[in-house]
Design a protein around this motif. Structure first.
Motif, PDB file in Angstrom:
ATOM      1  N   GLU A 113       1.851 -11.271   3.476  1.00  0.00           N
ATOM      2  CA  GLU A 113       3.013 -10.349   3.454  1.00  0.00           C
ATOM      3  C   GLU A 113       3.088  -9.088   3.080  1.00  0.00           C
ATOM      4  OE1 GLU A 113       3.573 -11.984  -0.751  1.00  0.00           O
ATOM      5  OE2 GLU A 113       2.635 -13.801  -0.685  1.00  0.00           O
ATOM      6  N   LEU A 114       4.442  -8.787   3.099  1.00  0.00           N
ATOM      7  CA  LEU A 114       4.610  -7.453   3.680  1.00  0.00           C
ATOM      8  C   LEU A 114       4.509  -7.178   1.954  1.00  0.00           C
ATOM      9  CD1 LEU A 114       7.330  -4.730   5.268  1.00  0.00           C
ATOM     10  CD2 LEU A 114       6.839  -4.656   2.325  1.00  0.00           C
ATOM     11  N   ILE A 115       3.393  -5.786   1.099  1.00  0.00           N
ATOM     12  CA  ILE A 115       3.139  -5.093  -0.329  1.00  0.00           C
ATOM     13  C   ILE A 115       3.726  -4.211  -0.280  1.00  0.00           C
ATOM     14  CG2 ILE A 115       1.987  -7.047  -0.307  1.00  0.00           C
ATOM     15  CD1 ILE A 115       0.594  -3.781  -0.371  1.00  0.00           C
ATOM     16  N   LYS A 116       3.937  -3.340  -1.097  1.00  0.00           N
ATOM     17  CA  LYS A 116       4.285  -1.998  -1.972  1.00  0.00           C
ATOM     18  C   LYS A 116       3.317  -1.908  -3.047  1.00  0.00           C
ATOM     19  CE  LYS A 116       8.777  -1.608  -0.956  1.00  0.00           C
ATOM     20  NZ  LYS A 116       8.743   0.033   0.214  1.00  0.00           N
ATOM     21  N   ALA A 117       2.112  -0.601  -2.734  1.00  0.00           N
ATOM     22  CA  ALA A 117       1.119  -0.577  -3.107  1.00  0.00           C
ATOM     23  C   ALA A 117       0.722   0.694  -3.798  1.00  0.00           C
ATOM     24  CB  ALA A 117      -0.334  -0.716  -2.611  1.00  0.00           C
ATOM     25  N   GLU A 118       0.700   0.725  -4.735  1.00  0.00           N
ATOM     26  CA  GLU A 118       0.426   2.398  -6.325  1.00  0.00           C
ATOM     27  C   GLU A 118      -0.585   3.133  -5.377  1.00  0.00           C
ATOM     28  OE1 GLU A 118       2.111   3.125  -9.292  1.00  0.00           O
ATOM     29  OE2 GLU A 118       3.770   1.191  -9.635  1.00  0.00           O
ATOM     30  N   TYR A 119      -0.792   4.310  -5.598  1.00  0.00           N
ATOM     31  CA  TYR A 119      -1.590   5.215  -4.443  1.00  0.00           C
ATOM     32  C   TYR A 119      -2.228   6.269  -6.469  1.00  0.00           C
ATOM     33  CZ  TYR A 119      -3.628   2.622  -0.792  1.00  0.00           C
ATOM     34  OH  TYR A 119      -3.944   1.282   0.146  1.00  0.00           O
ATOM     35  N   PRO A 120      -2.946   6.651  -6.280  1.00  0.00           N
ATOM     36  CA  PRO A 120      -3.555   7.728  -6.588  1.00  0.00           C
ATOM     37  C   PRO A 120      -1.923   8.655  -6.719  1.00  0.00           C
ATOM     38  CG  PRO A 120      -5.623   7.517  -6.745  1.00  0.00           C
ATOM     39  CD  PRO A 120      -4.032   6.800  -5.435  1.00  0.00           C
ATOM     40  N   TRP A 160       3.839   5.107   4.045  1.00  0.00           N
ATOM     41  CA  TRP A 160       3.322   6.256   2.161  1.00  0.00           C
ATOM     42  C   TRP A 160       5.078   7.365   2.003  1.00  0.00           C
ATOM     43  CZ3 TRP A 160      -1.150   5.659   0.756  1.00  0.00           C
ATOM     44  CH2 TRP A 160      -2.162   4.914   2.143  1.00  0.00           C
ATOM     45  N   GLU A 161       4.863   7.075   0.754  1.00  0.00           N
ATOM     46  CA  GLU A 161       6.238   8.465   0.091  1.00  0.00           C
ATOM     47  C   GLU A 161       5.656   8.007  -1.530  1.00  0.00           C
ATOM     48  OE1 GLU A 161       9.764   5.557  -1.204  1.00  0.00           O
ATOM     49  OE2 GLU A 161       8.571   4.481  -0.418  1.00  0.00           O
ATOM     50  N   THR A 162       6.402  10.148  -2.101  1.00  0.00           N
ATOM     51  CA  THR A 162       5.904   9.782  -2.979  1.00  0.00           C
ATOM     52  C   THR A 162       6.833   9.706  -3.946  1.00  0.00           C
ATOM     53  OG1 THR A 162       4.680  11.785  -1.953  1.00  0.00           O
ATOM     54  CG2 THR A 162       5.006  12.195  -4.397  1.00  0.00           C
ATOM     55  N   LYS A 163       6.727   9.362  -4.858  1.00  0.00           N
ATOM     56  CA  LYS A 163       7.335   8.609  -6.029  1.00  0.00           C
ATOM     57  C   LYS A 163       8.264   9.711  -6.703  1.00  0.00           C
ATOM     58  CE  LYS A 163       5.226   6.185  -8.990  1.00  0.00           C
ATOM     59  NZ  LYS A 163       4.429   5.196 -10.354  1.00  0.00           N
ATOM     60  N   ASN A 220       0.842   9.645  -7.925  1.00  0.00           N
ATOM     61  CA  ASN A 220       2.220   8.983  -7.215  1.00  0.00           C
ATOM     62  C   ASN A 220       2.414   8.959  -5.651  1.00  0.00           C
ATOM     63  OD1 ASN A 220       2.998   9.348  -9.923  1.00  0.00           O
ATOM     64  ND2 ASN A 220       3.242  11.109  -9.695  1.00  0.00           N
ATOM     65  N   VAL A 221       1.958   8.058  -5.092  1.00  0.00           N
ATOM     66  CA  VAL A 221       2.030   7.184  -3.432  1.00  0.00           C
ATOM     67  C   VAL A 221       2.036   6.237  -3.480  1.00  0.00           C
ATOM     68  CG1 VAL A 221       1.069   7.281  -1.685  1.00  0.00           C
ATOM     69  CG2 VAL A 221       0.483   9.531  -3.097  1.00  0.00           C
ATOM     70  N   ILE A 222       3.439   5.455  -3.232  1.00  0.00           N
ATOM     71  CA  ILE A 222       3.463   4.433  -2.484  1.00  0.00           C
ATOM     72  C   ILE A 222       3.583   4.437  -1.314  1.00  0.00           C
ATOM     73  CG2 ILE A 222       5.353   2.161  -2.462  1.00  0.00           C
ATOM     74  CD1 ILE A 222       4.331   3.616  -4.957  1.00  0.00           C
ATOM     75  N   ALA A 223       2.617   2.808  -0.636  1.00  0.00           N
ATOM     76  CA  ALA A 223       2.456   2.564   0.501  1.00  0.00           C
ATOM     77  C   ALA A 223       2.954   1.129   0.738  1.00  0.00           C
ATOM     78  CB  ALA A 223       0.346   2.563   0.472  1.00  0.00           C
ATOM     79  N   THR A 224       3.677   1.240   1.122  1.00  0.00           N
ATOM     80  CA  THR A 224       4.049  -0.325   2.207  1.00  0.00           C
ATOM     81  C   THR A 224       3.247  -0.603   3.423  1.00  0.00           C
ATOM     82  OG1 THR A 224       6.309   0.784   1.272  1.00  0.00           O
ATOM     83  CG2 THR A 224       6.435  -1.036   2.884  1.00  0.00           C
ATOM     84  N   LEU A 225       3.125  -1.549   2.905  1.00  0.00           N
ATOM     85  CA  LEU A 225       1.787  -1.736   4.426  1.00  0.00           C
ATOM     86  C   LEU A 225       1.807  -3.532   4.263  1.00  0.00           C
ATOM     87  CD1 LEU A 225      -1.139  -1.367   1.756  1.00  0.00           C
ATOM     88  CD2 LEU A 225      -0.617   0.444   4.468  1.00  0.00           C
ATOM     89  N   VAL A 226       1.728  -3.628   5.983  1.00  0.00           N
ATOM     90  CA  VAL A 226       2.092  -5.368   6.232  1.00  0.00           C
ATOM     91  C   VAL A 226       0.816  -5.482   7.337  1.00  0.00           C
ATOM     92  CG1 VAL A 226       4.108  -5.147   7.756  1.00  0.00           C
ATOM     93  CG2 VAL A 226       3.191  -7.007   6.616  1.00  0.00           C
ATOM     94  N   TYR A 227       0.136  -6.711   7.213  1.00  0.00           N
ATOM     95  CA  TYR A 227      -0.600  -6.769   8.924  1.00  0.00           C
ATOM     96  C   TYR A 227       0.164  -7.805   9.897  1.00  0.00           C
ATOM     97  CZ  TYR A 227      -4.785  -5.063   6.371  1.00  0.00           C
ATOM     98  OH  TYR A 227      -5.633  -4.551   6.119  1.00  0.00           O
ATOM     99  N   ALA A 228       0.085  -7.813  11.079  1.00  0.00           N
ATOM    100  CA  ALA A 228       1.026  -8.371  11.952  1.00  0.00           C
ATOM    101  C   ALA A 228      -0.135  -8.360  13.652  1.00  0.00           C
ATOM    102  CB  ALA A 228       1.818  -7.628  12.969  1.00  0.00           C
TER     103      ALA A 228
END
Length: 154
Positions: free
Chosen positions: A118-125, A148-151, A127-135
């Motif tokens: 699944e495509l997921i969004k994960a919170e990193y230290p 990668w984006e900063t909240k 305030n960084v948000i990662a959007t990730l998926v395997y294809a």
């Protein structure tokens, strides 16, 4: 001692189709010349009698000048006995940082590839948000897409 990462190699059933997939989806660029390698030195290097390797190197996006490449080759005679699963021992996946994970995933599917999980969004230290998926590419090689984006402060 000089050490420099040079390339990652994919052995493909059809190197031209796999190369074109990476060109269309990720903007990789062929680096001439196409390879057509055979002879005693190739046999000695590979340990295979009468080895014949064809393919090309692709410049990976995001680099200028001297850069690592993606080497896509086919052998005249190949063995197809490895399943490509996310948790297999050995080479796991290629990873590309992209602006829009969903858009690139859609392009992968349009070009004949697929999605693993699944495509997921994960919170990193910090305030960084990662959007990730395997294809998977058109021959089942696993690709990670990441953004990668900063909240924003609310």
């Amino acid at each position: 001692m000089k050490i420099k990462y040079v390339h990652t190699n994919i052995i493909a059933n059809d190197w031209k189709k796999v190369s074109l997939f990476y060109q269309k989806v990720f903007g990789c660029k062929p680096i001439p010349p196409e390879r057509n390698l055979k002879g005693e030195w190739v046999d000695k290097l590979t340990g295979l009698p009468d080895a014949h390797i064809t393919g090309e190197h692709l410049a990976l996006p995001g680099y200028e000048g001297s850069f690592p490449t993606l080497e896509i080759f086919s052998y005249g005679s190949m063995i197809n006995n490895n399943s490509k699963e996310i948790n297999n021992v050995g080479f796991g996946h290629l990873a590309f940082e992209v602006d829009d994970v969903e858009n690139v995933l859609q392009r992968i599917k349009e070009e004949g590839g697929g999605q693993v999980g699944e495509l997921i969004k994960a919170e990193y230290p910090n305030n960084v948000i990662a959007t990730l998926v395997y294809a998977k590419d058109i021959e089942g090689n696993i690709i990670e897409l990441q953004s990668w984006e900063t909240k924003s402060d609310v």
